[in-house]
Design an enzyme around this catalytic site. Structure first.
Site, PDB file in Angstrom:
ATOM      1  N   LYS A 215      17.343  -3.023  -7.961  1.00 32.46           N
ATOM      2  CA  LYS A 215      17.927  -1.684  -8.266  1.00 32.46           C
ATOM      3  C   LYS A 215      16.641  -0.808  -8.731  1.00 32.46           C
ATOM      4  O   LYS A 215      15.744  -1.429  -9.294  1.00 32.46           O
ATOM      5  CB  LYS A 215      18.916  -1.562  -9.289  1.00 32.46           C
ATOM      6  CG  LYS A 215      19.291  -0.117  -9.857  1.00 32.46           C
ATOM      7  CD  LYS A 215      20.060  -0.319 -10.889  1.00 32.46           C
ATOM      8  CE  LYS A 215      20.395   1.246 -11.297  1.00 32.46           C
ATOM      9  NZ  LYS A 215      21.274   1.159 -12.624  1.00 32.46           N
ATOM     10  N   GLU A 264      23.985   9.687 -23.418  1.00 30.98           N
ATOM     11  CA  GLU A 264      23.584   8.272 -23.778  1.00 30.98           C
ATOM     12  C   GLU A 264      22.856   7.973 -24.702  1.00 30.98           C
ATOM     13  O   GLU A 264      21.589   8.381 -24.965  1.00 30.98           O
ATOM     14  CB  GLU A 264      22.863   7.899 -22.334  1.00 30.98           C
ATOM     15  CG  GLU A 264      22.402   6.448 -22.316  1.00 30.98           C
ATOM     16  CD  GLU A 264      22.089   5.913 -20.862  1.00 30.98           C
ATOM     17  OE1 GLU A 264      21.391   4.906 -20.884  1.00 30.98           O
ATOM     18  OE2 GLU A 264      22.129   6.825 -19.941  1.00 30.98           O
TER      19      GLU A 264
END
Length: 461
Positions: A215, A264
């Site tokens: 990723k 976040e």
């Protein structure tokens, strides 16, 4: 109070002049708007302010002026450098029990080795400040502290001057009108290197299919051009008003404001316990409650997003296993719903091992796979090669700590760098083997939306 604290100051004047002393004094005040206090510093401290509000709205911090500035230009040991400087400064603190702990606020760049000639030129690898005037609103109680870091023998006189200035700022915040209700007028939106982004996503997808990485997060930027200069307080007002479920932050430096509303949390430390959040995988909000629920269920069952989320959970749990004991984490992710987007979300907490400070955790956790990739060293090189931009403080840790070691850092996404009559907005997404460039491009617009709307911009014209 003044007499007692002056006595404390005078007792410490005998310390040798070359020794730094760190004084603080706190008063409780009637509740005032934190943004009004922020704005009160505009004329004298226009480049020396910060703003922070946590996601559950139980803590708000405003800093005005610089009692001390801690920076690092290092690439390898910047977290340790800031930690060591703060530890040394904290050891010089002289305070009474009733006074609030002084706060250190600031952030790190995403990747100090990828610095290019860009809008981020004035921001070092790490930039942190101790404010001269510190407003704290915690659980409904409002306090304002004076912080003085000095080697001078005239500390008593300096502190009296700071008291007068504190009272001036409080008066301005309480009596002056503050109503930045009108959003800026956007003249144009420039997509920066759109073709490069599309090609980068395509290339990286092929690299992942070829086994070079699992990723890689690829980001891009847009530039807004305004009719007039946009004030820092206006930007903070609108982003915090519209994104109430998020962390709100603002850090000024050299005429620029880095600000945003991020969902976040990277790490929180409270009384020796550490808390983090695994946030990765996203989908839009529905136009109706039924559609919204269906999209949420789709996200929970989507393999690509679950794989992305697993990478983050795996990495953060490994960090907690290294630095903490008594760890707690649910087995399945939940949905985190904010105004424009919903994410997969898994909380985690644990008890800190002795000798571990918040900067150790920030270093170990940055960047999570949600902002960097897997494996990180490989993805970092791919990002440098393919992204072709300086992220600056975007997607990097921003937050605070105090002299007791408590603190909280968030990941600076959903963010922008405001620079007078222009602003740079940043967004990215995780690229995996089945990513499609068009879908990734469309997703960045969803992530641009919170800051874009706050600054008066609109999607599709």
């Amino acid at each position: 109070m003044k007499q007692n604290f002056t006595t404390v100051l005078e007792k410490n004047i005998e310390i040798k002049k070359e020794h730094v002393r760190f004084f603080t004094e706190t008063i409780e005040v009637a509740r005032i708007s934190p943004l009004s206090f922020f704005e009160a510093g505009d004329s004298h401290y226009n480049n020396e302010r910060f703003y922070w509000q946590n996601a559950d709205n139980t803590l708000t911090l405003v800093g005005i002026g610089h009692a001390s500035v801690l920076t690092s230009e290092a690439t390898d040991n910047r977290f340790k450098e800031i930690s060591t400087k703060w530890e040394k400064l904290s050891a010089a603190l002289i305070k009474e029990d009733k006074d609030m702990e002084p706060v250190l606020f600031g952030g790190f760049s995403f990747d100090p080795e990828s610095v290019k000639d860009s809008e981020w030129n004035e921001f070092p690898s790490a930039h942190f400040v101790v404010p001269s005037f510190q407003l704290v609103i915690k659980n409904g109680k409002t306090t304002i502290s004076i912080n003085l870091v000095t080697e001078s023998e005239n500390a008593v006189f300096q502190f009296d001057q700071l008291r007068d200035e504190r009272d001036r700022l409080i008066h301005i915040a309480q009596v002056n009108d503050f109503n930045p209700s009108v959003k800026p007028t956007v003249l144009s939106i420039d997509e920066r290197a759109k073709e490069n982004y599309i090609q980068a996503v395509t290339d990286v997808t092929n690299q992942i299919k070829n086994g070079e990485a699992e990723k890689v997060v690829i980001a891009r930027a847009i530039k807004l051009n305004f009719e007039n200069e946009v004030s820092a307080v206006s930007a903070l007002h609108h982003i915090s008003n519209e994104q109430q479920e998020s962390y709100h932050f603002g850090l000024q430096k050299d005429g620029q404001l880095f600000f945003g509303a991020t969902p976040e949390r990277l790490i929180e430390v409270t009384k020796g316990r550490a808390f983090s959040a695994c946030v990765a995988g996203s989908i839009g909000r529905g136009k109706t409650a039924v559609e919204d629920r269906e999209l949420g269920e789709e996200l929970l069952g989507d393999n690509k997003n679950r794989v992305e989320h697993h990478y983050v959970v795996d990495m953060i749990s490994r960090v907690f296993n290294e630095f903490c004991t008594d760890i707690s984490m649910p087995k399945m992710p939940k949905l985190m719903k904010i105004r424009d987007i919903q994410h997969l979300f898994t909380p985690i907490e644990g008890k800190l091992e002795k000798g571990v400070d918040i900067f150790s955790l920030v270093e170990a956790l940055h960047p999570t796979p949600a902002l960097g990739g897997v494996p990180y060293e490989t993805s970092k090189m791919i990002i440098r090669e393919k992204e072709n931009m300086d992220r600056g403080y975007y997607a990097a840790p921003i937050g605070w700590t105090d002299t007791l070691g408590n603190g909280e850092f968030a990941v600076a996404i959903r963010s922008a760098l405001l620079d007078g009559d222009k602003a740079y907005l940043y967004a990215g997404g995780g690229i995996v083997a089945d990513s499609e460039a068009k879908n990734e491009y469309d997703e960045t617009w969803v992530k641009f939306r919170p800051v874009l709307r706050a600054l008066g911009g609109k999607l599709n014209g």
